[in-house]
Design a protein around this motif. Sequence first.
Motif, short mmCIF file in Angstrom:
data_model
loop_
_atom_site.label_atom_id
_atom_site.label_comp_id
_atom_site.label_asym_id
_atom_site.label_seq_id
_atom_site.Cartn_x
_atom_site.Cartn_y
_atom_site.Cartn_z
N ARG A 106 0.88 -1.39 0.03
CA ARG A 106 0.02 0.02 -0.10
C ARG A 106 0.71 1.22 0.16
N ASN A 107 0.64 2.30 -0.88
CA ASN A 107 1.27 3.40 -1.01
C ASN A 107 0.25 4.78 -1.06
N SER A 108 0.60 5.87 -0.71
CA SER A 108 -0.28 6.96 -0.95
C SER A 108 -0.16 7.42 -2.51
N ASP A 163 -5.58 5.50 -2.00
CA ASP A 163 -4.36 4.99 -2.22
C ASP A 163 -4.24 3.81 -3.39
#
Length: 315
Positions: free
Chosen positions: A164-166, A222
């Motif tokens: 998970r990444n912004s 995200d």
Amino acid sequence: MVTNSEAAHTSRRADTGHGPGRNRPPTVSLCIPAYQAERHLQTTLDSVLAQTFTALEIVIVDNNSSDGTREILEKLHDNRIRIIRNKTTVPMVDNFNLAIRESRGRYVKLICADDTIEPDCIATQVAVLEADDNVALVSVRTDFIDDEGALLRPARGLRGIVGRNSGRTVVRRIVRSGSNPIGPPVAGMFRRVDFDRCGGFRGELLFPMELDLWSRLVRKGDFFGVPRTLASFRIGSESTTALTSARSQLAQQLEFTSRLVHDPEWQVPLSDRILGRINAYDMQMRRSLLFALSALRASRRRRALGSEKGRERPG
């Protein structure tokens, strides 16, 4: 933009016992825009129909093809399939958007008519989106294959953005890489509501068209990168990318990156900008070599086939 009046709609729903009920929307829509797709379409369809996840529909838009695409589609009998035929050939970006806007699923995946997915691809991506409403885009790693399906480069994509990444992290990685770290259309899955909210595909810059969509989707939530190779992207010797000059590809990539850099939402550091510009030239050279290799393999196969036919002729 294509309107419904510009397309002829044909639905085939043979009673196979698969897929969602007649009155219940599917969970996932697999959207396949097809144009002159005779060579690889059946392989693509076979991979789509082999999915372990069955609560899906398959929307195929034939962009007024003149080859054997129509004949392949006429042989399909599955209640999950809907076939739409355009009365006239429309630009690729319009056909992509039409395929998705005809979809009914909560989640959407666009699959070009020469790409393939692994049997558990859809189940894996749906699980991510179902588990977290704040994830707007999920992608998988992708094998690059040639015209005949032979491997060119394995497990591409998601460098630096696994898990998970912004949105800001992902955009910084896009700029820094000078390429498309998320992957081609076949790698991604997203929510239909987010696609509508961000305006769909835009054709102003055709080469980074999907990357443009990815960057707008991660404004809505995200990103999640699944570190598994669950799709194959065909480096076709006659694809749109192959027929676009390297200079044009590079110019479009640099223009797209410039737009991200000047968007105050992303706050891209100078170091990323400098490194990204250097990497853009390097990645374009690598991309050109891949397409050249695919074209060389195709040429060798044609020559070999021609030699075999020559030997078969009676003297």
